[in-house]
Design an enzyme around this catalytic site. Structure first.
Site, mmCIF file in Angstrom:
data_model
loop_
_atom_site.group_PDB
_atom_site.id
_atom_site.type_symbol
_atom_site.label_atom_id
_atom_site.label_comp_id
_atom_site.label_asym_id
_atom_site.label_seq_id
_atom_site.Cartn_x
_atom_site.Cartn_y
_atom_site.Cartn_z
ATOM 1 N N VAL A 46 -35.585 -2.726 -12.417
ATOM 2 C CA VAL A 46 -35.482 -1.266 -12.564
ATOM 3 C C VAL A 46 -34.400 -0.708 -11.631
ATOM 4 C CG1 VAL A 46 -36.723 0.926 -12.464
ATOM 5 C CG2 VAL A 46 -37.895 -1.133 -13.257
ATOM 6 N N LYS A 71 -52.039 3.268 -15.224
ATOM 7 C CA LYS A 71 -51.340 4.337 -15.932
ATOM 8 C C LYS A 71 -52.315 5.401 -16.448
ATOM 9 C CE LYS A 71 -47.719 1.074 -17.304
ATOM 10 N NZ LYS A 71 -47.388 0.060 -18.334
ATOM 11 N N ARG A 76 -33.617 -6.467 -0.035
ATOM 12 C CA ARG A 76 -33.707 -7.693 0.770
ATOM 13 C C ARG A 76 -32.652 -8.705 0.386
ATOM 14 N NH1 ARG A 76 -39.931 -8.852 1.252
ATOM 15 N NH2 ARG A 76 -40.552 -6.834 2.054
ATOM 16 N N ARG A 77 -32.250 -8.649 -0.897
ATOM 17 C CA ARG A 77 -31.216 -9.581 -1.334
ATOM 18 C C ARG A 77 -30.344 -8.908 -2.396
ATOM 19 N NH1 ARG A 77 -36.041 -10.862 -3.695
ATOM 20 N NH2 ARG A 77 -36.789 -11.908 -1.831
#
Lengths: 435, 435
Positions: free
Chosen positions: A14, A203, A45-46
């Site tokens: 996303v 949801k 983080r990467r």
């Protein structure tokens, strides 16, 4: 305000979709907002080799985004409920608006997060948390705000719907389809969240709060998955005139609110019974509108990014305009309206259904076909009926391929000029309405 | 701001619906806005005997509403493009926000009206002008604001769709169904606006501006009605795997924008091909979300009123809150959230599909039926299959009427205790999802 500065935390599916949409549609978005939306920093983080972030600074510490005084809006796309919660609360404490796609975070910790946001006077927007690209949060919160909502029922997990659709359409077994869904990347390696209804329950809790004005209460949802649905149940349901769908249902009654996720037989003629594959749909029954339905992609990189970006635009419009003109009348700012022309119908390309009445004798079809062929129009399908007794006229129906209206009109004039064609040719345009 | 004062001009079908919805749902609406919405004055040439306006002052001169310094929002529901235009411009000049359901006014004079409103810094909201209760304006302007819209196609005239649906479902002729639609009040005495596509063209122009960022250009729409569609066209289309719908289509191309209203063959498997009767639906294809569809009642007193009231709430939220908290996080203000309980599943009422495996001998069905009957549960449908050769077990499928889950569970336990029933009873809930 000339620009609104966004920090994106998380550069997975996303996150990279959000970056891509903000970049690709930057011109449209600026014209809609009246200010540029600039991704000023990314926390991840990467790196994501699939996402070219250009010269945007990437910080390995997502909390740096929440501390960056330049950032107006922090976009939380790291998922989970521990680090994400801490990050969102930190951003709120620092006076930043927050946009998140994190259904678990909102369903389980939303009450606490909203209280913190209200105290700081900031927005927490979460359109992407439910049904991906379908603007169902906005529909419930704003579009239907004049209604008493009576109930809602949603196909809000695409993986589950894909499995049930395949079981029905191809007569396959649950386990078999699940394995394919995992290969296709629709289902996680651990499919529990999807097939046991936990994702849908997250949801549903959010939708129910918006609909009925109750606090988020994830622990109160009755949840049953689809793993027990046998192939024969799908078949028997069909014999009875039903389809099996995995629904999240919220219904207001005088005693309380029903909140339940479970496989459900629904009459096959209902529109929502015909929502297949990974698509999502939410049916809302409310007192003034009656039934209304919202359909679209419920997951995936760019559909979810669409909802994230819509929330960012909402905040940016509030930040960059006076209250009265928050949303431009025609969506785009008046000074940005385009001079792109409206095309004349002769320049429009579409396919055609042609119906004509022919004299029942040899060679008529070949003459008609020749005219079409000379005009560069080919025949996709043909219905030619037998003449009724005592009649020497037959109807002839032709479906053409796509062509420019001007060419079709010229061919139709010629066809109408044939001696063996009686009267006018009826033409109706054909659209596949596929993506 | 404790209250927002609204003046309603026009007390016909939509005006009386708007008054009724604001009154009936006043408590919900206040909890969503954080202020009361008060109808302070009504402008109407005559009373509407179907609308009890209580002690609200009714002025015979609608322009009095535009002059009333107490009124924050003028709601224009008189229709037409002459008096309505003058009224709306007067209200804007006096600094009032305007909400209107008038598609002709916006399509034909919107550019001028928005320019005046921008100068005065007021809102002109028109959700009710397109597709009644479906929040399609909001979806395009806000929900999909991050997308490049590629095309949209809408069933945006309920009368036309009713006629085409009846022609297909019942094999009736155009003229015959039109006469019935007029009797039912779906179609006006002069049906030209509906069946010749003018009403749809008004709406399409508005949708296209929102989607593509072009000024309103009503004179550029290609418009073709449904009056020439013959019964046999509907039948032949079906033979070819299509349905005929009267669509408004707007498509962006590099040369320009297609704007066209005409009967269209679309593949029968498309969701929008299955939108029947007076219902409306708009299918939007956009670059990030892909296809999304919005379905609901496109006309009628309260569906249209729902959109009017949503617009009033939008303005009221802006007037009564700080920008950051314009729309409450969970739709209702946090201090107004309800303590209404979530019901346990045992208290939920629904119908059930039961599948069980029975020993193939006489009397099993009667025992099962007796247990259900003793539990107050009746059988709606039954499938009992022949035993396969060499097998003495048969599947038995029962569809029950609606009952409380607790009663059903008790009955299922008893059925599972029968000697002639093998293994567990599979149960799947059944919902009709009818209004």
């Amino acid at each position: 305000m000339d620009s609104v500065k966004v920090g994106i935390c998380g550069l997975g599916t996303v996150g990279s979709g959000t970056f891509a949409v903000l970049k690709r549609n930057a011109a449209e978005i600026s014209a809609r907002v009246g200010a540029d939306i600039v991704v000023a920093q990314i926390g991840a983080r990467r790196d994501n080799p699939k996402c070219d972030t250009g010269d945007v600074a990437i910080n390995r510490d997502v909390f740096a985004i929440a501390e960056n005084p330049e950032i107006d809006i922090l976009v939380e796309l790291i998922g989970g409920t521990t680090v994400a919660k801490e990050l969102v609360l930190k951003a709120i404490a620092n006076g930043k608006h927050v946009v998140t796609a994190n259904k678990a975070l909102i369903a389980e910790h939303g009450n606490e997060i909203f209280a913190a946001a209200a105290e700081q006077g900031v927005t927490v927007a979460f359109e992407a948390a439910v049904a991906g690209g379908i603007p169902i949060i906005k529909a419930l919160r704003e579009g239907l705000a004049g209604n008493k909502i009576q109930w809602l029922a949603g196909i809000i997990n695409g993986t589950g719907n894909f499995i049930l659709s395949e079981m029905r359409e191809k007569g396959r077994d649950f386990a078999d389809v699940l394995a394919e869904a995992q290969e296709l990347g629709y289902a996680e390696a651990d499919p529990t969240f999807d097939v046991e209804g936990i994702d849908a329950a997250h949801k549903l809790v959010i939708l129910a709060s918006l609909a009925f004005g109750i606090p988020l209460q994830f622990d109160k949802v009755f949840t049953e998955g689809i793993s027990k649905i046998a192939q024969e149940d799908v078949t028997y349901a069909e014999e009875l005139g039903y389809r099996i769908k995995h629904l999240g249902i919220a219904r207001g009654t005088s005693e309380g609110i029903e909140l339940r996720v479970h496989p459900t037989l629904i009459p096959e003629k209902r529109l929502i019974a015909n929502v297949n594959g990974v698509m999502n749909a939410v049916l809302v029954q409310s007192d003034a509108v009656g039934p209304s339905l919202y359909y679209g992609a419920g997951a995936g990189s760019e559909p979810t990014a669409s909802a994230v970006v819509a929330d960012v635009i909402d905040v940016a419009r509030s930040l960059s305009s006076s209250q009265s003109s928050r949303v431009p009348y025609l969506s785009f700012k008046t000074e940005s309206l385009s001079a792109h022309p409206v095309l004349p119908i002769d320049a429009v390309e579409t396919a055609y259904y042609l119906r004509m009445t022919a004299v029942d004798k040899p060679g008529v079809l070949s003459k008609v076909a020749q005219i079409l062929s000379d005009g560069g129009i080919s025949i996709e399908a043909l219905i030619q009926k037998e003449a009724a007794d005592n009649a020497n006229l037959v109807p002839m129906i032709i479906l053409t391929n796509r062509t420019i209206e001007a060419k079709l009109s010229a061919a139709v004039s010629q066809i109408e000029g044939l001696e063996s064609i009686v009267g006018e040719v009826t033409r109706i345009r054909v659209e596949s309405l596929a993506g």
